[in-house]
Design an enzyme around this catalytic site. Structure first.
Site, PDB file in Angstrom:
ATOM      1  CG  ASP A  11      36.110 -57.482 -64.170  1.00  0.00           C
ATOM      2  OD1 ASP A  11      35.438 -56.434 -64.186  1.00  0.00           O
ATOM      3  OD2 ASP A  11      36.985 -57.712 -63.316  1.00  0.00           O
ATOM      4  CG  ASP A 130      40.788 -48.749 -62.852  1.00  0.00           C
ATOM      5  OD1 ASP A 130      39.710 -49.017 -62.279  1.00  0.00           O
ATOM      6  OD2 ASP A 130      41.008 -49.012 -64.047  1.00  0.00           O
TER       7      ASP A 130
END
EC number: 4.3.2.10
Length: 258
Positions: A11, A130
């Site tokens: 990330d 997600d």
């Protein structure tokens, strides 16, 4: 049988690798390029880079580091973050990325999936999902703009419906980011993975929850995923990728050993 894949996830925020828990409270892990090189040398099958605030900030992924990563690794890598057009995708691929992944932009404009697949081929179009389990309703819901916890919102889509929709539109691969499990290292959500596997006919990558080597084994053996993505166990050197793959091989998992 195709070999199962081990995929470290990096990330990225403000040019550095960060990691949170359940998509919140991110801490800085380190610089992008050295981490990418380390994982490639350890035996990762591919890497995934998420510019986690690109979509919520209304910008495309910061491309400055993409070409630098391409110069130091010889394994495939996927880049995600605010890709909203064919031009955005073309630039990232031209800098050396092998795949591009879309998430929030696909929810905002599902036709983007088809346009990208038609232009670049389904093999390099990944859709990230997600997904959050709502304990009160017992349902799985798709979330959007999860890179910024202040802007995260629940969408109208239930996860299983969105999985089927993105396949119809041309997704070549799906990464299922299980938000409840993210960063807590208590195992992948096998029940959710099994349900998604039943309706997912493209490669499925599990993401969120890996804490032990056994967790990877369970995802491959019990949920039949094609790849397992993890971050904190690799970033914090809790698990070595080479040792993980050797363990999986002893358990009968088809895996590429370096």
């Amino acid at each position: 049988m195709l070999a199962k894949r081990i995929i470290p996830c990096l990330d990225v925020r403000d040019g550095q690798v960060v990691k949170g828990v359940q998509f919140r409270n991110h801490e800085i892990i380190g610089d992008i390029v050295p981490l990418a090189k380390r994982y490639a040398e350890e035996g990762a099958d591919e890497l995934v880079f998420y510019d986690i605030t690109a979509s919520s900030d209304g910008r495309v992924v910061d491309k400055s580091w993409v070409s630098r990563v391409a110069e130091v690794i010889d394994i495939p890598f996927c880049v995600a973050g605010g890709i909203k057009s064919l031009e955005d995708a073309a630039k990232i691929l031209s800098f050396g990325a092998d795949k591009i992944s879309i998430n929030s932009p696909a929810l905002a404009d599902p036709t983007l999936i088809t346009r990208l697949a038609d232009r670049f081929g389904v093999q390099c179009i990944v859709v990230g999902i997600d997904t959050w389990y709502d304990g009160e309703t017992g349902k799985y819901h798709v979330n959007q703009y999860t890179g910024d916890e202040s802007r995260t919102r629940v969408t109208q889509w239930e996860t299983l419906d969105w999985v089927q929709e993105v396949q119809k539109r041309g997704a070549g691969e799906i990464v299922l980011n299980m938000m409840n499990q993210d960063g807590v290292r208590n195992g992948y959500d096998l029940e959710q993975l099994k349900k998604v596997r039943e309706v997912c006919h493209v490669p499925l990558i599990a993401s969120g929850g890996a804490g032990t080597m056994e967790h990877f084994l369970e995802a491959f053996r019990d949920a039949d995923v094609d790849g397992a993505l993890a971050a904190s166990v690799f970033h914090k050197q809790i698990i070595n990728i080479g040792e993980l793959k050797a363990y999986l091989a002893t358990q009968g998992v088809e895996i590429r050993i370096c």
